[in-house]
Design a protein around this motif. Structure first.
Motif, PDB file in Angstrom:
ATOM      1  N   GLN A 487       0.845  -1.197   0.000  1.00 27.95           N
ATOM      2  CA  GLN A 487       0.000   0.000   0.000  1.00 27.95           C
ATOM      3  C   GLN A 487       0.882   1.250   0.000  1.00 27.95           C
ATOM      4  OE1 GLN A 487      -2.282  -0.863   3.569  1.00 27.95           O
ATOM      5  NE2 GLN A 487      -4.134  -1.198   2.378  1.00 27.95           N
ATOM      6  N   TYR A 488       1.925   1.214   0.860  1.00 28.00           N
ATOM      7  CA  TYR A 488       2.834   2.357   0.964  1.00 28.00           C
ATOM      8  C   TYR A 488       3.413   2.714  -0.413  1.00 28.00           C
ATOM      9  CZ  TYR A 488       6.838   5.220   2.281  1.00 28.00           C
ATOM     10  OH  TYR A 488       7.745   6.247   2.378  1.00 28.00           O
ATOM     11  N   HIS A 489       3.809   1.674  -1.167  1.00 29.95           N
ATOM     12  CA  HIS A 489       4.398   1.917  -2.487  1.00 29.95           C
ATOM     13  C   HIS A 489       3.339   1.992  -3.595  1.00 29.95           C
ATOM     14  CE1 HIS A 489       8.504   1.720  -1.088  1.00 29.95           C
ATOM     15  NE2 HIS A 489       8.209   0.652  -0.395  1.00 29.95           N
ATOM     16  N   CYS A 490       2.064   2.039  -3.194  1.00 25.11           N
ATOM     17  CA  CYS A 490       0.946   2.204  -4.146  1.00 25.11           C
ATOM     18  C   CYS A 490       0.858   1.054  -5.142  1.00 25.11           C
ATOM     19  CB  CYS A 490       1.071   3.513  -4.924  1.00 25.11           C
ATOM     20  SG  CYS A 490       1.006   4.949  -3.881  1.00 25.11           S
ATOM     21  N   ASP A 492      -0.900  -1.644  -4.993  1.00 23.42           N
ATOM     22  CA  ASP A 492      -2.296  -2.058  -5.200  1.00 23.42           C
ATOM     23  C   ASP A 492      -3.013  -1.074  -6.126  1.00 23.42           C
ATOM     24  OD1 ASP A 492      -2.087  -0.091  -3.275  1.00 23.42           O
ATOM     25  OD2 ASP A 492      -3.690  -0.882  -1.993  1.00 23.42           O
ATOM     26  N   VAL A 493      -2.721   0.224  -5.922  1.00 20.74           N
ATOM     27  CA  VAL A 493      -3.354   1.259  -6.741  1.00 20.74           C
ATOM     28  C   VAL A 493      -2.888   1.141  -8.199  1.00 20.74           C
ATOM     29  CG1 VAL A 493      -3.460   3.755  -7.134  1.00 20.74           C
ATOM     30  CG2 VAL A 493      -3.709   2.852  -4.822  1.00 20.74           C
ATOM     31  N   VAL A 494      -1.580   0.957  -8.370  1.00 24.09           N
ATOM     32  CA  VAL A 494      -1.034   0.831  -9.727  1.00 24.09           C
ATOM     33  C   VAL A 494      -1.614  -0.408 -10.410  1.00 24.09           C
ATOM     34  CG1 VAL A 494       1.070   0.397 -11.044  1.00 24.09           C
ATOM     35  CG2 VAL A 494       1.076   2.126  -9.245  1.00 24.09           C
ATOM     36  N   PHE A 496      -4.440  -1.829  -9.795  1.00 23.42           N
ATOM     37  CA  PHE A 496      -5.841  -1.541 -10.102  1.00 23.42           C
ATOM     38  C   PHE A 496      -5.954  -0.674 -11.361  1.00 23.42           C
ATOM     39  CE2 PHE A 496      -9.392   1.487  -9.672  1.00 23.42           C
ATOM     40  CZ  PHE A 496     -10.459   0.603  -9.650  1.00 23.42           C
ATOM     41  N   LEU A 497      -5.155   0.390 -11.405  1.00 19.99           N
ATOM     42  CA  LEU A 497      -5.221   1.304 -12.557  1.00 19.99           C
ATOM     43  C   LEU A 497      -4.800   0.598 -13.844  1.00 19.99           C
ATOM     44  CD1 LEU A 497      -3.890   4.630 -10.975  1.00 19.99           C
ATOM     45  CD2 LEU A 497      -6.231   4.089 -11.663  1.00 19.99           C
TER      46      LEU A 497
ATOM     47  N   PRO B 191       4.804  10.804  -0.745  1.00 22.50           N
ATOM     48  CA  PRO B 191       4.257   9.498  -1.146  1.00 22.50           C
ATOM     49  C   PRO B 191       2.733   9.586  -1.314  1.00 22.50           C
ATOM     50  CG  PRO B 191       5.742   9.267   0.736  1.00 22.50           C
ATOM     51  CD  PRO B 191       5.540  10.729   0.517  1.00 22.50           C
ATOM     52  N   PRO B 192       2.212   9.299  -2.526  1.00 20.90           N
ATOM     53  CA  PRO B 192       0.768   9.476  -2.745  1.00 20.90           C
ATOM     54  C   PRO B 192      -0.080   8.505  -1.931  1.00 20.90           C
ATOM     55  CG  PRO B 192       1.875   8.710  -4.751  1.00 20.90           C
ATOM     56  CD  PRO B 192       2.936   8.901  -3.738  1.00 20.90           C
ATOM     57  N   SER B 193       0.565   7.544  -1.269  1.00 24.74           N
ATOM     58  CA  SER B 193      -0.220   6.588  -0.487  1.00 24.74           C
ATOM     59  C   SER B 193      -0.750   7.194   0.804  1.00 24.74           C
ATOM     60  CB  SER B 193       0.617   5.352  -0.175  1.00 24.74           C
ATOM     61  OG  SER B 193       1.877   5.709   0.347  1.00 24.74           O
ATOM     62  N   TYR B 194      -0.103   8.223   1.307  1.00 15.62           N
ATOM     63  CA  TYR B 194      -0.631   8.818   2.551  1.00 15.62           C
ATOM     64  C   TYR B 194      -0.516  10.348   2.603  1.00 15.62           C
ATOM     65  CZ  TYR B 194       4.125   9.135   4.531  1.00 15.62           C
ATOM     66  OH  TYR B 194       5.446   9.439   4.764  1.00 15.62           O
ATOM     67  N   PHE B 208      -9.152   2.830  -0.105  1.00 13.17           N
ATOM     68  CA  PHE B 208      -8.507   2.389  -1.340  1.00 13.17           C
ATOM     69  C   PHE B 208      -8.886   3.301  -2.515  1.00 13.17           C
ATOM     70  CE2 PHE B 208      -8.643  -0.102  -5.302  1.00 13.17           C
ATOM     71  CZ  PHE B 208      -7.286  -0.372  -5.414  1.00 13.17           C
ATOM     72  N   ARG B 211      -7.216   6.538  -2.357  1.00 10.72           N
ATOM     73  CA  ARG B 211      -5.808   6.457  -2.759  1.00 10.72           C
ATOM     74  C   ARG B 211      -5.683   6.410  -4.284  1.00 10.72           C
ATOM     75  NH1 ARG B 211      -2.926   2.290  -1.305  1.00 10.72           N
ATOM     76  NH2 ARG B 211      -4.524   0.978  -0.354  1.00 10.72           N
ATOM     77  N   VAL B 212      -6.641   5.734  -4.914  1.00 10.12           N
ATOM     78  CA  VAL B 212      -6.654   5.708  -6.384  1.00 10.12           C
ATOM     79  C   VAL B 212      -6.828   7.137  -6.909  1.00 10.12           C
ATOM     80  CG1 VAL B 212      -7.970   4.979  -8.411  1.00 10.12           C
ATOM     81  CG2 VAL B 212      -7.500   3.338  -6.582  1.00 10.12           C
ATOM     82  N   MET B 215      -3.696   9.191  -6.359  1.00  6.76           N
ATOM     83  CA  MET B 215      -2.649   8.844  -7.325  1.00  6.76           C
ATOM     84  C   MET B 215      -2.923   9.523  -8.675  1.00  6.76           C
ATOM     85  SD  MET B 215       0.064   7.237  -8.033  1.00  6.76           S
ATOM     86  CE  MET B 215       0.761   5.622  -7.973  1.00  6.76           C
TER      87      MET B 215
END
Lengths: 535, 535
Positions: A487-490, A492-494, A496-497, B191-194, B208, B211-212, B215
């Motif tokens: 999550q910290y390094h995003c 999961d977001v990446v 997902f995108l 960091p875009p995660s937080y 989540f 965060r998306v 980002m």
């Protein structure tokens, strides 16, 4: 020093000095050992000066803390199934790994260190377990109603104790291998593109291949840290009775006191609860003893050179001692050498050996022109504080890396103590003594050190007091602590995108090909017919 | 305010006040406009108090800085082909974009803002170009031998001027859209995660999908910033006569003074040369005028509510004004409302309108119980300083995001000024006034604000003085400035390592298949023969 046997389960020594703690807060301290304790002692003394009550919680196997001494603070000593000399021998084993001759490869050293760290962690588990399962001790600690806990992560379970006692806590750290603790437990960002992983002996100006190396070491240290701390994680979970880890618990620290500053460090990102208090132990020089002052004054205009390889390292081989001694004889300065080994045969009249030296007072003496050092942080900071250029003979651990910092900043010449010849050391000394750029550079660092909004010791104590006044400093703690690594390094977001993009692309292609086929079908019959005709 | 015509190419007004600048340094200041200048003025005044000499370099079209006033500092006014009211109308256009009713989509606002920013940048180019090509002015600036340049990036070319004059420089910044300047010019990690991208009105606790969104906005703002600053980059290169960019030049800043602190901000990474000085303009309250004090005292035990929507925003529609006024009439407190529009018909006897109010003195008054605010940072910091809970009616720019910070920290209720009804505002006020948690939360922030190692104004001045004393603060500037974006993110290193892994894998597979085939060939003849026989 007194060693307590296994038989007594708890020895509580109250060395009340008559100080009444009517004002101020109540501080519980778990010190580290060796120079770590020497450094933290300055914070303890300052807390006492400001009318806080301090209790030092220390194991009976501490090789450094003399808990039989008369002090202004209280001792709370807990017995452990280990003797001080056994604890000390672990440090010696670590020293031996670093000092092997001929020097083995870094991988070998790394593996040996990992193995030893495993043993040390096992002992930490034992020491911590003994402490935390000592009901009488824990009850006493609860009774004393502390306001804050201050600890050195060299004593691993300070955070665990704080968690159990529900105390806010402050930790004091010089550096961890590969910044692992700061990164993985403290969430401090260390972009591998310009933050060299210690102790890789690189600077913040890295070539492409150095950046490759730095990236690899970043990953290797992260992996090694996870491996080594895994065992402790189980212990933390066991003690707390819920799934936990060392990093999770340590990450709850209110303040991280880092024992360096930007005079020494390469600039890098930090976090609001990271406070840089390097050189907090430095003080103006006190007058020397009559005998020492007489020797220093006898140097005339040439002045003196101070030489110490620190408190842990005791013995040089006679060959090395002779090489060094004959080099020292080649400079016009007098040399004050802290050395307790056998007197070298080549010792020149300008050099005097001492079992112990008042290092800070000597470095602050106006006659001092240079400092030969192993590169321990405490000594380096005294040199920065007083503005004394250096010749570095780094021995082990963070010392080569520390000396690299000083070399990069133009304040030191660094040599390999194991391979240098007399001439090398003499030349290095002459360079540092005669080339004014070294003095100028160290004076620049000295100015930076002294020109801060608040003195390092005052800042360290300020933040401990802040935590006491405000019952913590959670407003400085980043939310990254609540995120998993992916999550910290995003990641999961990446993921997902990318999935969304892939899906859209897929749907787009499918739709296009559907319409394309439809269009084709409409136009095909003729085309097909013609094609068929030709066939 | 006096507007200077195009005809005079340079007007240098020396308003020497008789202060002799025998001590201290020589500071050149390029102020921003509106609240930016009001904030920076505090630094200027403190520099003057400490015997530094200050020169304010300001364009003849400044809509805020009154350069005809009698001041303790000097003015250096340069003429530009623009009038103050024209400059002011740009701010009004920006306000109008934000205040459109019904509110258009964020994408529409974003595109309109980008278009306007393009126009504003064009004007900045003109203003900067006029200034930098004014030889007499530049000669005068060189003659004055400044020690440091202090500027607000609202006036874009302060860094460019510093580069030309070879001066170390300090910048004062509240925040940039999407942290673009801090990230891309200052190298601050976010960091875009937080770290929520401002002004997305999210907190550091993101789901989540948030965060998306964060980002995506991170990427969008980075892209938009690159687009918008591209034009300025050409201008910078043109002026400096070498390939350069705004970010490269701004990135040379010695110190970034950020006008917030951890009382207000969500904790996030920072850099050694980023100094957080939020609330530097806050001061203890001065006594009120007799008339105002009488009104305040007439509130009895209920106390008063202070209400201001800031200095830029002037007019509410009568419908909105009536909605607000009738809400204010529903509380037992007296209300001091800064409002210069037409008196609302529903105005209750407990509310008094003022064209201007001494906001800080009112917020620091013991009778003040709540603050209705648009959420500008200056006002928020006064509320934090004096510990006054808030009702937020954010209007535009960073204000919704600012109020989100205050809401998250439990110190404010936030409403939409365009859609709220009387009851909503009255309820919000009653909540903030009667629920003690709001007062407790703001008092906690107030404690954090006051409990710092150094007061914000002192810290700001300390670092400006540091830069003067040490001719810069390059030891605090990270090496990331010398890396390209792909080097910073280690993309080249990762690509290299992946290539190596791919190559090794390829060679391994090739070697294996080679040996496999070789082995196969040895065993094949019989097998093949048998197979052939069977066939």
């Amino acid at each position: 020093m007194q060693f307590l046997g296994k038989s007594c389960t708890l020895l509580v020594i109250f060395l009340l000095t008559g100080t009444s703690f009517t004002h101020g807060g109540n501080v519980l301290v778990l010190p580290g050992e060796y120079s770590h304790w020497l450094n933290m002692r300055n914070i303890v003394e300052e807390l006492l000066n400001r009318n806080h009550s301090v209790t030092l919680l220390v194991s009976s196997a501490s090789p450094t803390v003399n808990f039989t001494a008369q002090e202004r603070f209280e001792f709370l000593v807990f017995d452990v199934p280990l003797k001080a000399h056994e604890a000390h021998s672990l440090s010696e084993q670590m020293l031996n790994i670093w000092m092997q001759q001929p020097t083995p490869s870094r991988v070998t050293i790394g593996l040996q260190m990992m193995e030893l760290t495993g043993i040390i962690n096992e002992i930490h588990r034992t020491v911590c377990g003994t402490m935390l399962r000592n009901d009488a001790l824990m009850a006493r600690l609860r009774d004393l109603k502390f306001d804050v806990l201050l600890y050195d992560p060299m004593m691993v379970c300070g955070d665990l104790l704080a968690e159990i006692l529900e105390l806010p806590f402050v930790l004091s750290l010089r550096i961890s291998l590969g910044f692992s603790m700061e990164r993985m437990c403290g969430q401090m960002p260390t972009p591998p593109s310009y933050v060299p992983v210690p102790p890789t002996v690189m600077t913040d100006h890295m070539s492409f291949m150095e950046r490759v190396k730095n990236m690899i070491m970043h990953v290797v240290y992260s992996f090694a840290f996870r491996m080594v701390s895994k065992n402790l994680d189980n212990f933390y979970s066991e003690v707390l009775g819920k799934p936990s880890s060392m990093c999770e618990t340590m990450g709850k620290a209110d303040i991280w006191l880092i024992r360096t500053y930007w005079d020494f460090e390469y600039p890098r990102p930090l976090l609001p609860n990271f406070k840089f208090v390097g050189g907090l132990h430095c003080k103006p020089a006190k007058p020397l003893s009559k005998e020492l002052e007489k020797f220093v004054q006898s140097s005339g205009d040439h002045g003196i050179v101070v030489f110490s390889l620190g408190s842990i390292f005791k013995n040089l081989t006679m060959e090395r001692a002779n090489t060094i001694a004959s080099a020292l004889g080649q400079i016009p300065q007098k040399v004050v050498w802290r050395y307790s080994g056998k007197t070298p045969e080549t010792l020149a009249p300008n050099t005097k050996l001492y079992d112990w030296i008042p290092q800070n007072d000597l470095l602050g003496h106006p006659k001092t022109k240079a400092f030969i050092t192993h590169g321990g942080t405490n000594g380096l900071y005294e040199a920065i504080y007083h503005g004394v250029p250096m010749v570095g003979l780094p021995l082990f651990a963070d010392q080569p890396d520390n000396m690299m910092h000083m070399k990069t900043k133009g304040t030191a010449v660094v040599l390999d103590i194991n391979t240098m010849e007399s001439k090398d050391l003499a030349d290095a000394l002459k360079t540092v003594l005669n080339n004014p750029s070294y003095k100028e550079s160290i004076m620049r660092l000295s100015r930076i050190h002294h020109d801060q909004p608040m003195k390092p010791l005052d800042q360290a104590v300020f933040w401990i007091e802040f935590v006491m006044r405000n019952k913590g400093a959670k407003h400085l703690r980043v939310q990254a602590h609540d995120l998993s690594w992916y999550q910290y390094h995003c990641l999961d977001v990446v993921a997902f995108l990318l999935s969304v993009v892939a899906l859209i692309t897929f749907l787009f292609i499918k739709t296009c090909s559907f319409f394309f086929r439809k269009c084709l079908r409409k136009t095909r019959p003729d085309g097909k017919a013609q094609k068929n005709k030709k066939e």
